[in-house]
Every structure is written in C-alpha cells, then in structure tokens.
Design an enzyme around this catalytic site. Structure first.
Site: not given
Length: 251
Positions: A93-94
């Site tokens: 994700s991030m």
C-alpha cells in the site's frame, strides 16, 4: 547500518545471501513484518522500517511526504558499510510508493536494488484525487473499516484510536499528496501483487507498474481484499523467495 529507530532486524541473519527491506502501509509499523522476518530467516535477512509517529516512535512528528520518508530510509541504508549483499525492497500500500522512491534513489546512487516487490497499490503515475486525510476522525475510521486492515476491536477503543489516528492521518496525507517526479525507469525486476477483491485498487491499475522498469515485470493476483497478504501469506512468501534471489543488476 542503524538498527534502532528506523531499521528493525527481528531475526538477524548475517549469513543470508540477500536482504529484504520491508516498508509498512499507512498506519502500519515494523512489527507488521515480524512474521515475514521469521519465515524468511535465515535465508533472507529482513529489515523492517519503523516510520516516526507510531509505537515506540509515537512521540515523534509524523512525516507527511513520501519523498521525505524515502530520503530517510536511504540515509539509514547508506550506513551499511561493507555489507555488499544484494538488497531487495517490499512495500504494501503506502509502503509500495515509499519502496519505489527508495529504489529510484538507490539506483541514482549506483546501488540499484536487486528487485522491487510492490503490493496493494496502483502504479505511481496513476494517482487519483482523494482527501481521506481531511475527513473527521469518524470518516477516517470508516475508511479503515472499509479496508479491513485494522482489528475491529481496536477501532472501538477510543483510547487506542487517539493514539493511532494521527499517524494514520499523516500517512494518508503523504499518499494523497504524492505526485511522481520525472525520472528514468528502474533497472531491477519488479513484481506487483494485489488482492482480487481490493475495494480501492483495481488490477489494471496495478498492471501499470510495468511502465516503471526496464527489466522483467510480473503481476500476481491473489484471493482477498486490500490486506489479502495476511491470509495469503504463504503465496506472498513464495513469491518473495522466488523474486528476491541474488542477481546482478544493471545500473
């Protein structure tokens, strides 16, 4: 290499042929990768990154720019001294965006990673307008519940929420304000992973990562939502073991 604030080695493996730097998702911490470290040791030494603003770094300001996070990680990795073992990167994700920016910086320094594995994130040039970080606390909690990445019991505990929401909000700000800067494609192989029912990330968006490497690219779709990797751990570990093998990288 600094092994305190930024870099955590849960299972030191100095005899491992290669190292894997793991970068957490928004609101995540280094401890998310403890099971990964345990499973890959001693063949692969896992270096889990701990961002400021969470757990034992809770008193530190949250960094709200992906590029600044990447700069700090590269600085820490630069203290490796004579450790010339191949270094691969994994980010969910991030963490996928941070890993990508770390890879770009390492390559620019002449030390390109041996591989980049990204998970649960569309390609960096396909950023969409989003303003989750500007929502109320209730709105932020609703987003976390939609992604099913945080234990439901924790989301109902106001004291714990007060502790974790600032980090989550800051991380979302980092992701939502990120814009890729022009630069050369990576020279290392790139593997992209995604869950087939991820409510925020479509498979085609993940396929776009192919544009960011001149080396081999592979897309793997696994059953599950945004945090598919928790339930599909064996498949993810198998993919990592296969791709994060020591190999020469063109610079």
């Amino acid at each position: 290499m600094t092994d305190d604030l930024w870099i955590r080695k849960f299972h030191p493996a100095p005899e491992a042929r290669t190292r894997l730097v793991c970068l957490p998702h928004a609101g995540g911490s280094a401890s998310f990768y403890f099971p990964v470290s345990r499973a890959l040791s001693p063949d692969i030494e896992v270096l889990a990154v701990q961002y400021p603003g969470r757990q034992d770094r809770r008193s530190e300001p949250v960094i709200t720019e992906v590029g600044v996070l990447a700069d700090h990680v590269v600085e820490q990795l630069g203290g490796a001294g004579d450790d010339d073992r191949p270094l691969a990167l994994f980010g969910h994700s991030m963490g996928a965006l941070v890993a990508f920016e770390v890879a770009r910086r390492l390559q620019a320094r002449g030390t390109a990673p041996s591989a980049l594995v990204v998970s649960g994130r569309r390609a960096p040039h396909l950023q969409r307008e989003a303003h989750v970080h500007k929502r109320s606390d209730d709105g932020l909690v609703a987003e976390l519940k939609a992604l099913s990445g945080t234990d439901a019991d924790l989301l109902g505990d106001e004291e714990i929420l007060r502790m974790i929401l600032p980090a989550i909000r800051g991380d979302y700000q980092a992701v939502e304000t990120y814009r890729i800067a022009p630069g050369p494609a990576l020279t290392c192989p790139l593997l992209a992973l995604v869950g087939d029912t991820d409510p925020r990330v479509d498979v085609e968006g993940v396929r776009g990562w192919a544009e960011h490497t001149d080396a081999d690219f592979e897309l793997t779709v696994l059953p599950g939502g945004h945090f598919y990797l928790v339930h599909e751990q064996e498949a993810v570990l198998s993919a990592i073991r296969t791709r994060v093998a020591a190999r020469p990288v063109a610079v």
